[in-house]
Write a protein that holds these residues in place. Structure first.
Motif, PDB file in Angstrom:
ATOM      1  N   HIS A  59       0.994  -0.968  -0.218  1.00  0.00           N
ATOM      2  CA  HIS A  59       0.253  -0.267  -0.592  1.00  0.00           C
ATOM      3  C   HIS A  59       0.735   0.832   0.333  1.00  0.00           C
ATOM      4  O   HIS A  59       1.169   2.050  -0.851  1.00  0.00           O
ATOM      5  N   MET A  60       2.114   1.088   0.956  1.00  0.00           N
ATOM      6  CA  MET A  60       2.782   2.183   1.150  1.00  0.00           C
ATOM      7  C   MET A  60       3.591   2.521  -0.239  1.00  0.00           C
ATOM      8  O   MET A  60       3.792   3.883  -0.640  1.00  0.00           O
ATOM      9  N   ALA A  61       3.783   1.401  -1.016  1.00  0.00           N
ATOM     10  CA  ALA A  61       4.581   1.485  -2.305  1.00  0.00           C
ATOM     11  C   ALA A  61       3.721   2.259  -3.613  1.00  0.00           C
ATOM     12  O   ALA A  61       4.288   3.017  -4.357  1.00  0.00           O
ATOM     13  N   GLU A  62       2.360   2.017  -3.361  1.00  0.00           N
ATOM     14  CA  GLU A  62       1.657   2.117  -4.224  1.00  0.00           C
ATOM     15  C   GLU A  62       1.197   4.136  -3.854  1.00  0.00           C
ATOM     16  O   GLU A  62       0.577   4.987  -4.541  1.00  0.00           O
ATOM     17  N   VAL A  63       0.761   4.645  -2.387  1.00  0.00           N
ATOM     18  CA  VAL A  63       0.747   5.679  -2.424  1.00  0.00           C
ATOM     19  C   VAL A  63       2.443   6.552  -3.033  1.00  0.00           C
ATOM     20  O   VAL A  63       1.944   7.887  -2.780  1.00  0.00           O
ATOM     21  N   GLU A  64       3.280   6.359  -2.183  1.00  0.00           N
ATOM     22  CA  GLU A  64       4.329   6.844  -2.682  1.00  0.00           C
ATOM     23  C   GLU A  64       4.155   6.917  -4.026  1.00  0.00           C
ATOM     24  O   GLU A  64       4.831   8.382  -5.109  1.00  0.00           O
ATOM     25  N   ALA A  66       1.972   6.997  -6.480  1.00  0.00           N
ATOM     26  CA  ALA A  66       0.271   8.152  -6.830  1.00  0.00           C
ATOM     27  C   ALA A  66       1.368   9.484  -6.553  1.00  0.00           C
ATOM     28  O   ALA A  66       1.114  10.114  -7.338  1.00  0.00           O
ATOM     29  N   TRP A  67       1.347   9.904  -5.126  1.00  0.00           N
ATOM     30  CA  TRP A  67       1.625  11.110  -4.943  1.00  0.00           C
ATOM     31  C   TRP A  67       3.469  11.471  -5.641  1.00  0.00           C
ATOM     32  O   TRP A  67       3.018  12.351  -5.820  1.00  0.00           O
ATOM     33  N   PHE A  68       4.044  10.675  -5.884  1.00  0.00           N
ATOM     34  CA  PHE A  68       5.737  11.224  -6.053  1.00  0.00           C
ATOM     35  C   PHE A  68       5.584  11.941  -7.818  1.00  0.00           C
ATOM     36  O   PHE A  68       6.155  12.169  -7.813  1.00  0.00           O
ATOM     37  N   ARG A  69       5.286  10.646  -8.281  1.00  0.00           N
ATOM     38  CA  ARG A  69       4.810   9.942  -9.383  1.00  0.00           C
ATOM     39  C   ARG A  69       4.298  10.342 -10.522  1.00  0.00           C
ATOM     40  O   ARG A  69       5.033  11.496 -11.305  1.00  0.00           O
ATOM     41  N   ARG A  70       3.134   9.702  -9.702  1.00  0.00           N
ATOM     42  CA  ARG A  70       2.315  10.757 -10.712  1.00  0.00           C
ATOM     43  C   ARG A  70       1.638  12.192 -10.359  1.00  0.00           C
ATOM     44  O   ARG A  70       1.433  13.224 -11.679  1.00  0.00           O
ATOM     45  N   PRO A  80      -0.823   2.061 -11.403  1.00  0.00           N
ATOM     46  CA  PRO A  80      -0.922   0.814 -10.092  1.00  0.00           C
ATOM     47  C   PRO A  80      -0.280   0.014 -10.676  1.00  0.00           C
ATOM     48  O   PRO A  80      -0.452  -0.763 -11.155  1.00  0.00           O
ATOM     49  N   ILE A  81       0.594  -1.242  -9.527  1.00  0.00           N
ATOM     50  CA  ILE A  81       0.937  -1.757  -9.309  1.00  0.00           C
ATOM     51  C   ILE A  81       0.281  -3.246  -8.806  1.00  0.00           C
ATOM     52  O   ILE A  81       0.226  -3.747  -9.293  1.00  0.00           O
ATOM     53  N   TYR A  82      -0.648  -2.784  -7.986  1.00  0.00           N
ATOM     54  CA  TYR A  82      -0.882  -3.724  -6.785  1.00  0.00           C
ATOM     55  C   TYR A  82      -2.723  -3.537  -6.720  1.00  0.00           C
ATOM     56  O   TYR A  82      -3.009  -4.561  -5.606  1.00  0.00           O
ATOM     57  N   TYR A  83      -3.175  -2.772  -6.928  1.00  0.00           N
ATOM     58  CA  TYR A  83      -4.590  -2.437  -7.275  1.00  0.00           C
ATOM     59  C   TYR A  83      -4.960  -2.306  -8.509  1.00  0.00           C
ATOM     60  O   TYR A  83      -4.462  -1.955  -9.347  1.00  0.00           O
ATOM     61  N   PHE A  92      -3.643  -3.539  -0.116  1.00  0.00           N
ATOM     62  CA  PHE A  92      -3.517  -4.192   0.466  1.00  0.00           C
ATOM     63  C   PHE A  92      -3.399  -5.730   0.914  1.00  0.00           C
ATOM     64  O   PHE A  92      -2.955  -5.964   1.477  1.00  0.00           O
ATOM     65  N   LEU A  93      -3.538  -6.592  -0.330  1.00  0.00           N
ATOM     66  CA  LEU A  93      -4.147  -7.616  -0.182  1.00  0.00           C
ATOM     67  C   LEU A  93      -2.509  -8.261  -0.157  1.00  0.00           C
ATOM     68  O   LEU A  93      -1.252  -7.623  -0.564  1.00  0.00           O
ATOM     69  N   ALA A  94      -2.193  -9.460   0.203  1.00  0.00           N
ATOM     70  CA  ALA A  94      -1.010  -9.903   0.058  1.00  0.00           C
ATOM     71  C   ALA A  94      -0.513 -11.817  -0.402  1.00  0.00           C
ATOM     72  O   ALA A  94      -0.957 -12.328   0.570  1.00  0.00           O
ATOM     73  N   PRO A  95      -1.281 -11.773  -1.587  1.00  0.00           N
ATOM     74  CA  PRO A  95      -1.295 -12.699  -2.521  1.00  0.00           C
ATOM     75  C   PRO A  95       0.149 -14.330  -2.155  1.00  0.00           C
ATOM     76  O   PRO A  95       1.034 -12.878  -1.181  1.00  0.00           O
ATOM     77  N   ASP A  96      -0.048 -14.921  -1.983  1.00  0.00           N
ATOM     78  CA  ASP A  96       1.406 -16.013  -1.977  1.00  0.00           C
ATOM     79  C   ASP A  96       2.312 -15.883  -2.801  1.00  0.00           C
ATOM     80  O   ASP A  96       3.255 -16.173  -2.370  1.00  0.00           O
ATOM     81  N   GLU A  97       1.981 -15.242  -3.971  1.00  0.00           N
ATOM     82  CA  GLU A  97       3.000 -14.874  -4.942  1.00  0.00           C
ATOM     83  C   GLU A  97       4.213 -14.003  -4.166  1.00  0.00           C
ATOM     84  O   GLU A  97       5.126 -13.494  -4.608  1.00  0.00           O
ATOM     85  N   ASP A  98       4.014 -12.947  -3.831  1.00  0.00           N
ATOM     86  CA  ASP A  98       4.493 -11.521  -3.522  1.00  0.00           C
ATOM     87  C   ASP A  98       5.046 -11.772  -2.490  1.00  0.00           C
ATOM     88  O   ASP A  98       5.277 -12.913  -1.214  1.00  0.00           O
ATOM     89  N   THR A  99       6.212 -11.541  -2.667  1.00  0.00           N
ATOM     90  CA  THR A  99       7.491 -11.434  -1.730  1.00  0.00           C
ATOM     91  C   THR A  99       7.785 -10.448  -0.970  1.00  0.00           C
ATOM     92  O   THR A  99       7.778  -9.273  -1.677  1.00  0.00           O
TER      93      THR A  99
END
Length: 166
Positions: A59-64, A66-70, A80-83, A92-99
């Motif tokens: 989530h914080m990766a998406e927030v940063e 969105a605000w800094f890049r977009r 977006p990458i995760y939503y 906010f979700l963390a699928p099994d394949e995420d590391t």
């Protein structure tokens, strides 16, 4: 290895204060995640919530991003990458394949767009009613966002292994 959290100066100019507090909160989230494996980082807080430490980092990766890049840098192609528009809370979700490695790298890369910019530099948002925001406002919003979610992270971490504080 547990990341170090930087001290915030008590006598500093505005930019140093803002960046120091933002770095402090970034480091706090990293500390909450330190020493856990991917399975633990995906562990949900309390049912029915799916909130996890890895989900907070995503989530914080998406927030940063969105605000800094977009918004600030005007990189509308940095979508977006995760939503998705169909699932706005997917970050906010963390699928099994995420590391941790992938989420951490994405989180770290998102903030580069603010480097070398003035606090008075302005970006525009297409998602927030077309409003304009200066970097000063974005920094303050990011500090608020981290402070709120670090409280969540503290509770999630305590549930996982009893570690509290920091």
């Amino acid at each position: 290895m547990t990341p170090e959290r930087p001290e915030t100066p008590t006598l500093a100019d505005e930019r140093t204060s803002l960046e120091s507090w933002l770095d402090y909160h970034r480091a706090t989230l990293a500390i909450k995640c330190a020493g856990l494996d991917d399975k633990q980082l995906r562990e949900a807080s309390v049912p029915p919530s799916a909130l996890s430490l890895l989900g907070l980092v995503r989530h914080m990766a998406e927030v940063e991003r969105a605000w800094f890049r977009r918004v600030l840098a005007g990189e509308e192609t940095a979508g977006p990458i995760y939503y998705t528009e169909d699932h706005l809370d997917g970050d906010f979700l963390a699928p099994d394949e995420d590391t941790w490695e992938e989420a951490y790298a994405t989180w770290q890369a998102a903030r580069e767009a603010a480097r070398g910019r003035s606090l008075d530099d302005v970006g525009h948002s297409t998602r927030h009613g077309g409003k304009s925001y200066n970097l000063r406002w974005i920094y303050l919003h990011m500090i608020e966002e981290y402070a709120r979610h670090n409280g969540h992270a503290d509770l999630v971490r305590e549930r996982i292994d009893g570690a509290a504080g920091y």
